[in-house]
Design a protein around this motif. Sequence first.
Motif, PDB file in Angstrom:
ATOM      1  N   VAL A  16       0.853  -1.191   0.000  1.00  0.00           N
ATOM      2  CA  VAL A  16       0.000   0.000   0.000  1.00  0.00           C
ATOM      3  C   VAL A  16       0.890   1.242   0.000  1.00  0.00           C
ATOM      4  N   SER A  18       2.257   4.824   0.722  1.00  0.00           N
ATOM      5  CA  SER A  18       2.047   5.880   1.716  1.00  0.00           C
ATOM      6  C   SER A  18       2.792   7.107   1.219  1.00  0.00           C
ATOM      7  N   THR A  48     -13.186   6.354  -0.940  1.00  0.00           N
ATOM      8  CA  THR A  48     -13.489   4.959  -0.618  1.00  0.00           C
ATOM      9  C   THR A  48     -13.316   4.122  -1.881  1.00  0.00           C
ATOM     10  N   LYS A  92      -5.451  15.423  -1.398  1.00  0.00           N
ATOM     11  CA  LYS A  92      -6.274  14.970  -0.281  1.00  0.00           C
ATOM     12  C   LYS A  92      -7.695  15.475  -0.470  1.00  0.00           C
ATOM     13  N   TYR A  98     -10.688  11.605   5.955  1.00  0.00           N
ATOM     14  CA  TYR A  98     -10.320  10.971   4.693  1.00  0.00           C
ATOM     15  C   TYR A  98      -8.800  10.901   4.589  1.00  0.00           C
ATOM     16  N   THR A  99      -8.262   9.695   4.724  1.00  0.00           N
ATOM     17  CA  THR A  99      -6.820   9.503   4.631  1.00  0.00           C
ATOM     18  C   THR A  99      -6.426   8.604   3.469  1.00  0.00           C
ATOM     19  N   ASN A 100      -7.397   8.005   2.781  1.00  0.00           N
ATOM     20  CA  ASN A 100      -7.117   7.112   1.662  1.00  0.00           C
ATOM     21  C   ASN A 100      -7.644   7.696   0.360  1.00  0.00           C
ATOM     22  N   PRO A 144      -6.060   0.945  -1.741  1.00  0.00           N
ATOM     23  CA  PRO A 144      -5.974   2.375  -1.395  1.00  0.00           C
ATOM     24  C   PRO A 144      -4.565   2.933  -1.537  1.00  0.00           C
ATOM     25  N   ARG A 146      -2.479   5.531   0.672  1.00  0.00           N
ATOM     26  CA  ARG A 146      -2.582   6.156   1.998  1.00  0.00           C
ATOM     27  C   ARG A 146      -1.848   7.496   2.004  1.00  0.00           C
ATOM     28  N   ARG A 147      -2.525   8.508   2.520  1.00  0.00           N
ATOM     29  CA  ARG A 147      -1.923   9.832   2.621  1.00  0.00           C
ATOM     30  C   ARG A 147      -1.248   9.988   3.975  1.00  0.00           C
ATOM     31  N   LEU A 148       0.011  10.396   3.945  1.00  0.00           N
ATOM     32  CA  LEU A 148       0.731  10.658   5.187  1.00  0.00           C
ATOM     33  C   LEU A 148       0.244  11.959   5.793  1.00  0.00           C
ATOM     34  N   SER A 152       2.366  13.521  11.391  1.00  0.00           N
ATOM     35  CA  SER A 152       2.851  12.185  11.720  1.00  0.00           C
ATOM     36  C   SER A 152       4.326  12.179  12.063  1.00  0.00           C
TER      37      SER A 152
END
Length: 215
Positions: A16, A18, A48, A92, A98-100, A144, A146-148, A152
């Motif tokens: 996945v 990131s 989604t 984004k 919403y992170t994906n 998906p 994934r958004r960092l 983080s």
Amino acid sequence: MLLYKDDAFEDRWTTVPSLSLDDDIFVKVFMVPAHLMLRMERCWATPTSDPYSNIQYTFIRDSCPVLSNEQTLSVLKNGQGPEAMFRIQMFKFVGSSYTNVFLHCNVQICHSAPGLCHPNCSGDDGLTRMRRDIPLSHTVSYGPIRRLLNDSRNPNLNAGGVPPVETFVLGGLLVTLLLITGVIGRLWLRSRRFYPAREAQLTLSNIHHISEVAS
């Protein structure tokens, strides 16, 4: 649809991805067997896996990029062979939940007649308007991605360099737990201090009771 790590399109993502908002997404859409022409008609993103989600972001429409800034989006190959490729900067969706990101493309397959599948994105009426006469189409998806999150890298501090409220709450609970443990310990030690005397009194009273019964 596959994702790659650079514009060489050789090292693809097998896990996945990131990515941060400064990273680029390199996408290849291809067909097997590779004997016809493939063209991306529309490409969009959703938060989604549902390609028909109410929240959508379309970045390729009518086989042409919606964004004029090539640093954000560039269609590298489309309608010129059995594969199409584009590069888009990570983005984004509005909303902290919403992170994906999920990518979707509606592709059309056409015969290898010269110019039939190649889009015209110059704005003039041309071969692009012929795409609706091609019935073969399919939707492919990937995700998906994934958004960092921006925080983080330093999750224990806020923007002002002060520990968040959760840290103070956890610290207060820890102090309270230590105080309760100390009080219980003191009560337990006090009970142990008086327990031998009470036991001795109970033993003497038992001896006195036995002597009365014996007499």
